[in-house]
Structures are given as structure tokens and as C-alpha cells.
Scaffold this active site. Sequence first.
Site, PDB file in Angstrom:
ATOM      1  N   ARG A  60     -10.776   2.376  11.459  1.00 30.62           N
ATOM      2  CA  ARG A  60     -10.698   3.675  10.920  1.00 30.62           C
ATOM      3  C   ARG A  60     -11.654   4.213  10.887  1.00 30.62           C
ATOM      4  O   ARG A  60     -12.810   3.529  11.177  1.00 30.62           O
ATOM      5  CB  ARG A  60     -10.178   3.400   9.912  1.00 30.62           C
ATOM      6  CG  ARG A  60      -9.696   4.742   8.748  1.00 30.62           C
ATOM      7  CD  ARG A  60      -9.475   4.468   7.657  1.00 30.62           C
ATOM      8  NE  ARG A  60      -8.740   4.200   6.544  1.00 30.62           N
ATOM      9  CZ  ARG A  60      -8.383   3.454   5.562  1.00 30.62           C
ATOM     10  NH1 ARG A  60      -9.441   3.043   5.055  1.00 30.62           N
ATOM     11  NH2 ARG A  60      -6.756   2.134   5.356  1.00 30.62           N
TER      12      ARG A  60
ATOM     13  N   ARG B  40       0.813  -0.891  -0.276  1.00 34.24           N
ATOM     14  CA  ARG B  40      -0.127  -0.377   0.113  1.00 34.24           C
ATOM     15  C   ARG B  40       0.435   1.371  -0.056  1.00 34.24           C
ATOM     16  O   ARG B  40       0.232   2.216  -0.035  1.00 34.24           O
ATOM     17  CB  ARG B  40      -1.049  -0.204   1.930  1.00 34.24           C
ATOM     18  CG  ARG B  40      -2.109  -0.978   1.148  1.00 34.24           C
ATOM     19  CD  ARG B  40      -3.073  -0.886   2.449  1.00 34.24           C
ATOM     20  NE  ARG B  40      -3.584  -0.386   2.788  1.00 34.24           N
ATOM     21  CZ  ARG B  40      -5.213  -0.538   2.867  1.00 34.24           C
ATOM     22  NH1 ARG B  40      -5.426  -2.035   2.255  1.00 34.24           N
ATOM     23  NH2 ARG B  40      -6.371   0.439   2.502  1.00 34.24           N
TER      24      ARG B  40
ATOM     25  N   TYR C 186       0.844   4.182  -2.833  1.00 34.04           N
ATOM     26  CA  TYR C 186      -0.131   4.986  -2.409  1.00 34.04           C
ATOM     27  C   TYR C 186      -0.016   6.171  -1.100  1.00 34.04           C
ATOM     28  O   TYR C 186      -0.191   6.542  -0.631  1.00 34.04           O
ATOM     29  CB  TYR C 186      -1.642   4.410  -2.090  1.00 34.04           C
ATOM     30  CG  TYR C 186      -3.260   5.059  -2.287  1.00 34.04           C
ATOM     31  CD1 TYR C 186      -3.182   5.868  -3.033  1.00 34.04           C
ATOM     32  CD2 TYR C 186      -3.614   5.184  -0.757  1.00 34.04           C
ATOM     33  CE1 TYR C 186      -4.727   6.550  -3.323  1.00 34.04           C
ATOM     34  CE2 TYR C 186      -5.078   5.650  -0.894  1.00 34.04           C
ATOM     35  CZ  TYR C 186      -5.351   6.779  -1.864  1.00 34.04           C
ATOM     36  OH  TYR C 186      -6.471   7.797  -1.836  1.00 34.04           O
TER      37      TYR C 186
ATOM     38  N   VAL D 202     -15.147  -2.318  -0.892  1.00 30.31           N
ATOM     39  CA  VAL D 202     -16.000  -3.271  -0.309  1.00 30.31           C
ATOM     40  C   VAL D 202     -17.456  -2.655  -0.819  1.00 30.31           C
ATOM     41  O   VAL D 202     -17.799  -3.467  -0.698  1.00 30.31           O
ATOM     42  CB  VAL D 202     -15.448  -3.160   1.682  1.00 30.31           C
ATOM     43  CG1 VAL D 202     -15.645  -1.604   2.035  1.00 30.31           C
ATOM     44  CG2 VAL D 202     -16.311  -3.922   1.933  1.00 30.31           C
TER      45      VAL D 202
HETATM   46  P1  NAD Z   1     -11.194   7.313  -8.883  1.00 33.50           P
HETATM   47  O1  NAD Z   1     -10.089   6.473  -9.209  1.00 33.50           O
HETATM   48  O2  NAD Z   1     -12.518   7.526  -9.444  1.00 33.50           O
HETATM   49  O3  NAD Z   1     -10.726   9.104  -9.692  1.00 33.50           O
HETATM   50  C1  NAD Z   1      -9.001   9.255  -9.860  1.00 33.50           C
HETATM   51  C2  NAD Z   1      -9.707   9.864 -11.441  1.00 33.50           C
HETATM   52  O4  NAD Z   1      -8.176  10.475 -11.350  1.00 33.50           O
HETATM   53  C3  NAD Z   1      -9.881   8.970 -12.695  1.00 33.50           C
HETATM   54  O5  NAD Z   1     -10.720   9.901 -12.990  1.00 33.50           O
HETATM   55  C4  NAD Z   1      -8.119   8.755 -12.826  1.00 33.50           C
HETATM   56  O6  NAD Z   1      -8.358   8.978 -14.430  1.00 33.50           O
HETATM   57  C5  NAD Z   1      -7.864  10.010 -13.316  1.00 33.50           C
HETATM   58  N1  NAD Z   1      -6.199  10.134 -13.099  1.00 33.50           N
HETATM   59  C6  NAD Z   1      -5.572   9.438 -12.019  1.00 33.50           C
HETATM   60  N2  NAD Z   1      -3.366   9.268 -12.442  1.00 33.50           N
HETATM   61  C7  NAD Z   1      -4.035  10.418 -12.953  1.00 33.50           C
HETATM   62  C8  NAD Z   1      -2.818  11.206 -13.825  1.00 33.50           C
HETATM   63  N3  NAD Z   1      -1.363  10.578 -13.851  1.00 33.50           N
HETATM   64  N4  NAD Z   1      -3.026  12.150 -14.517  1.00 33.50           N
HETATM   65  C9  NAD Z   1      -4.178  12.709 -14.714  1.00 33.50           C
HETATM   66  N5  NAD Z   1      -5.693  11.749 -14.304  1.00 33.50           N
HETATM   67  C10 NAD Z   1      -5.251  10.844 -13.095  1.00 33.50           C
HETATM   68  O7  NAD Z   1     -10.974   7.664  -7.629  1.00 33.50           O
HETATM   69  P2  NAD Z   1     -11.221   8.373  -6.778  1.00 33.50           P
HETATM   70  O8  NAD Z   1     -12.662   7.401  -5.219  1.00 33.50           O
HETATM   71  O9  NAD Z   1     -12.941   9.626  -7.279  1.00 33.50           O
HETATM   72  O10 NAD Z   1     -10.782   9.735  -5.221  1.00 33.50           O
HETATM   73  C11 NAD Z   1     -10.589  10.705  -6.317  1.00 33.50           C
HETATM   74  C12 NAD Z   1      -9.640  11.153  -4.975  1.00 33.50           C
HETATM   75  O11 NAD Z   1      -9.664  10.835  -3.778  1.00 33.50           O
HETATM   76  C13 NAD Z   1      -8.255  10.723  -5.511  1.00 33.50           C
HETATM   77  O12 NAD Z   1      -7.101  11.238  -4.660  1.00 33.50           O
HETATM   78  C14 NAD Z   1      -8.134   9.546  -4.468  1.00 33.50           C
HETATM   79  O13 NAD Z   1      -6.599   9.440  -3.591  1.00 33.50           O
HETATM   80  C15 NAD Z   1      -8.672  10.518  -2.708  1.00 33.50           C
HETATM   81  N6  NAD Z   1      -8.933   9.644  -1.896  1.00 33.50           N
HETATM   82  C16 NAD Z   1     -10.743   9.172  -2.744  1.00 33.50           C
HETATM   83  C17 NAD Z   1     -11.269   8.041  -1.425  1.00 33.50           C
HETATM   84  C18 NAD Z   1     -13.198   7.354  -1.037  1.00 33.50           C
HETATM   85  O14 NAD Z   1     -12.835   7.155  -0.803  1.00 33.50           O
HETATM   86  N7  NAD Z   1     -13.044   7.085  -2.935  1.00 33.50           N
HETATM   87  C19 NAD Z   1     -10.208   7.433   0.134  1.00 33.50           C
HETATM   88  C20 NAD Z   1      -9.749   8.842   0.363  1.00 33.50           C
HETATM   89  C21 NAD Z   1      -9.077  10.027  -0.325  1.00 33.50           C
HETATM   90  N1  UDP Z   2     -13.132  -5.961   1.675  1.00 31.30           N
HETATM   91  C1  UDP Z   2     -13.297  -7.169   2.013  1.00 31.30           C
HETATM   92  N2  UDP Z   2     -13.925  -7.071   1.239  1.00 31.30           N
HETATM   93  C2  UDP Z   2     -14.317  -7.117  -0.565  1.00 31.30           C
HETATM   94  C3  UDP Z   2     -13.555  -5.842  -0.434  1.00 31.30           C
HETATM   95  C4  UDP Z   2     -12.877  -5.516   0.877  1.00 31.30           C
HETATM   96  O1  UDP Z   2     -13.326  -7.613   3.282  1.00 31.30           O
HETATM   97  O2  UDP Z   2     -14.750  -8.095  -1.104  1.00 31.30           O
HETATM   98  C5  UDP Z   2     -12.886  -5.362   3.172  1.00 31.30           C
HETATM   99  C6  UDP Z   2     -10.860  -5.000   3.019  1.00 31.30           C
HETATM  100  O3  UDP Z   2      -9.905  -5.740   3.678  1.00 31.30           O
HETATM  101  C7  UDP Z   2     -11.011  -3.566   4.037  1.00 31.30           C
HETATM  102  C8  UDP Z   2     -11.809  -3.026   3.962  1.00 31.30           C
HETATM  103  O4  UDP Z   2     -13.140  -3.721   3.387  1.00 31.30           O
HETATM  104  O5  UDP Z   2     -10.798  -4.146   5.497  1.00 31.30           O
HETATM  105  C9  UDP Z   2     -12.112  -1.549   3.227  1.00 31.30           C
HETATM  106  O6  UDP Z   2     -10.927  -2.163   2.023  1.00 31.30           O
HETATM  107  P1  UDP Z   2     -11.760  -0.691   0.797  1.00 31.30           P
HETATM  108  O7  UDP Z   2     -10.727  -1.905  -0.437  1.00 31.30           O
HETATM  109  O8  UDP Z   2     -13.188  -0.728   0.206  1.00 31.30           O
HETATM  110  O9  UDP Z   2     -10.750   0.342   1.047  1.00 31.30           O
HETATM  111  P2  UDP Z   2      -9.500   0.740   1.836  1.00 31.30           P
HETATM  112  O10 UDP Z   2      -8.923  -1.167   2.905  1.00 31.30           O
HETATM  113  O11 UDP Z   2      -8.656   1.620   1.062  1.00 31.30           O
HETATM  114  O12 UDP Z   2     -10.388   1.188   3.495  1.00 31.30           O
END
Ligand code: NAD
Ligand code: UDP
Length: 331
Positions: free
Chosen positions: A281, A146, A149, A191
Site C-alpha cells: 500500500r 475487512r 469497513y 502496527v
Molecule cells: P478512532 O477510532 O480513534 O476515532 C474514531 C472516533 O469515532 C472515535 O472517537 C469513536 O468513538 C467515534 N465513533 C465511532 N462510531 C461512532 C458513531 N456511530 N457515532 C459517533 N461517534 C462514533 O479512529 P481514527 O484513527 O481517529 O480515524 C478517524 C477516521 O479516519 C475514521 O473514519 C477512519 O476510518 C479514518 N481513517 C483513519 C486512518 C488512520 O490511519 N488512523 C486511515 C484511514 C482512514
Molecule cells: N501487523 C503486524 N504486527 C502487528 C500488527 C499489524 O505485522 O502487531 C501488520 C498487519 O498485518 C498489516 C500491517 O502491519 O500488514 C498494518 O496493520 P494495521 O492494522 O496497522 O493497518 P492496516 O492493515 O489497516 O493497514
Amino acid sequence: MRDAARKRVLVTGGAGFLGSHLVEALLAAGHDVLCVDNFYTGTKDNLLRVLNPPRFELLRHDITFPLYVEVDEIYNLACPASPVHYQFDPVQTTKTSVHGAINMLGLAKRVKARIFQASTSEVYGDPEVHPQKENYRGHVNPIGLRSCYDEGKRCAETLFFDYHRQHGLPIKVARIFNTYGPRMHPNDGRVVSNFIVQALQGRPITVYGKGRQTRSFCYVDDTVDAFVRLMRSGDDFTGPVNIGNPRECTVLELAEKIIELTRSRSRIVFEPLPSDDPARRCPDITLAKAMLGWEPRVTLEQGLEKTIAYFESLQYRSAQDTARVDRPAAA
Ligand code: NAD
Ligand code: UDP
Ligand code: UDP
């Protein structure tokens, strides 16, 4: 909207899950929006409702390369967000977080724009304190699966604060906790999307480990509302600020809730826990409440209902559509 209040706003990653909802909210508020995306995980389908000009522009571009445009505000969301996607090409993931941040910060510095960073609860790693407050420094493995990221996002935060201190840049750093809602990828392994798709298809629900690990799930409309409030906050408020829903739930509880809401006959199966999977979390959102007047409004049940309806509508689409979303995104 009056001209002074109308901004030229750049959203990187605007074709993704959170980005497309943010683009819609900004257009609805009367702003001009430039969406920059390389479609690594995002898709034009997410933007179908806004693709018509004149106040929307879409540019295919990878933010690891420089970008010269004239804007007033930048929301930097570009980065794959789910473990399946960010581990597919981990080097590109780190480059997107780090080189991408440098380029967007360089751009913000040149045009004197406010810049928002989509950081993550992953900066806390597998936390030893609970719930997590912004002053907790985290428990992150720097060399695990991980790390591309987690460490990429941590380095991006460092860059944001150094540009703020060194160049006086107005920055806004949000630490986003798990967000869910319509337009999540059906196949990105997260998930909520996994469980809903499995339940709708009557397939086994794959709980990893014993399902005792917890997450706190925030509905996308609440998360996007917080982004906009943070961007509007005073120059002296930089964050980092936790954005998430403090209702904590175990993965097993989530599975049971989704089975109930979908009235599915799926059974639960237990599979191995992925490495470095955080055990608990949950955000402490005291700071967001005080500084942004924000807290989530949508309950888990309400949000899941809307998300289930979205995935149901996808399943009604033709077989070729399903085949297209099934394919892993190309770099
Ligand atoms: P997503 O994958 O749906 O969206 C990410 C977007 O970024 C996509 O459209 C992808 O094509 C674009 N992208 C990736 N690399 C790129 C690059 N090098 N140049 C231009 N575009 C690029 O993800 P999301 O869930 O919408 O997440 C958006 C942001 O929020 C991310 O930065 C992610 O780390 C952050 N975030 C999301 C969550 C969540 O629960 N969804 C939680 C924590 C942080
Ligand atoms: N998870 C699970 N089954 C699935 C996908 C995810 O039990 O099919 C669990 C995963 O191991 C984690 C939690 O759900 O503990 C959230 O996973 P997700 O990938 O959505 O987000 P993140 O781990 O980045 O918070
Ligand atoms: N940059 C960009 N767009 C701009 C200005 C800068 O993409 O409008 C990039 C450029 O590639 C540069 C990086 O942002 O390398 C950092 O810019 P900064 O001015 O901070 O540093 P320097 O130009 O000295 O490397």
C-alpha cells in the site's frame, strides 16, 4: 479571527485519534467547534486540552441516529478505524459508515454546509496497481472480515457523490492512508502502536506473515494539515484525493526501526498473517500536491520519536490508568 472567517464546525468522531488533533487545529485557527462522539473508541482524555468552553462543545451522540444542529462545515470522521475495533461489531461499523453518512449528508443539505468525508485507502482493497492513484477502482473482497469497513467506506463515498450530483452539496472526500502519532490507542492492534508498546515493555515484536507486506505511514500533523487544506479548497474540487506519505516501508523494516529508536532488547517473532491483509500500500499524492499544495513534511524517524515519547509518557501513568486503556471499548 474576523466573524466572516470564523466558522461553526462539526467534527464527528472528534474524541478519537485523528479527530482530537483536528479539533485542536480548528480551535487554534479561531473556529467554534462542536465535537460529536459516542465514545466507542474515542475518549474524553483525548480532549483534555480543549474541554474548556467557550468555543468548544462536546456532545455524546451516535451518528447512526439523526442529528439536528446548525453548523457551517462538517468533518465526518466517526468510525472505528483499526481492524480489531471495526471487526468487534461489524454490523455497527457498516451502520456507522452508511447510516452515519446519510444523516450527516442530510444535515449538510439542510444547513447548506460543506462536508468532508474521512474515507480510506481500504477502498483500494488489496491493490493490483502500485502506487495507488485515485482513478484505481480497487480490489476489495465484499464478504471478508475487512468488508464491513472497506465496503462501508466505499458506500459512503457513493452517497457523498450522489448528494453532490443530486443536491449540489459541496463535498470533500479524502482517502486517508495509514496515519500514526500521539493518542493512537495502545491496544487497538495497529502496527505502529503494537510495535512501540511491545518494544517499550521488552516483549516480542509480533510481525505478521514474513513482514514483507508494505505500508506508508503519515504523521498525524501532516494528515490534519491536509484535511484543513481540503476543506478550504474551491467548491469545484470534490476529491477523492489520496492523503498519505509516499514513503513505503515493509512491516519488518518498521519493526527494526522501532527497536533501534527505543533501544529495546525485544526480539522479532513471526505470527500468521490475518485474512485479506493487503500486500502493498502506497499513495500516489500527485493530486494532493497539485490541488492542495500539500505533501508530508515529517519524516518517519521524526514522527516515530514523537509517538514513542507519547507512549513512554503513558507508561509512567499509574497502573489503574493503564488498566482503563486496556479494556475493550464498549458500544
Ligand atoms: P478512532 O477510532 O480513534 O476515532 C474514531 C472516533 O469515532 C472515535 O472517537 C469513536 O468513538 C467515534 N465513533 C465511532 N462510531 C461512532 C458513531 N456511530 N457515532 C459517533 N461517534 C462514533 O479512529 P481514527 O484513527 O481517529 O480515524 C478517524 C477516521 O479516519 C475514521 O473514519 C477512519 O476510518 C479514518 N481513517 C483513519 C486512518 C488512520 O490511519 N488512523 C486511515 C484511514 C482512514
Ligand atoms: N501487523 C503486524 N504486527 C502487528 C500488527 C499489524 O505485522 O502487531 C501488520 C498487519 O498485518 C498489516 C500491517 O502491519 O500488514 C498494518 O496493520 P494495521 O492494522 O496497522 O493497518 P492496516 O492493515 O489497516 O493497514
Ligand atoms: N438528517 C439529520 N439532520 C438534519 C437533516 C436530516 O440527521 O438536519 C437525517 C434524517 O434522518 C434523514 C437523513 O438525514 O433521514 C437524510 O436526509 P435527506 O434530507 O437527504 O433525506 P430524507 O429526509 O428525505 O430521508
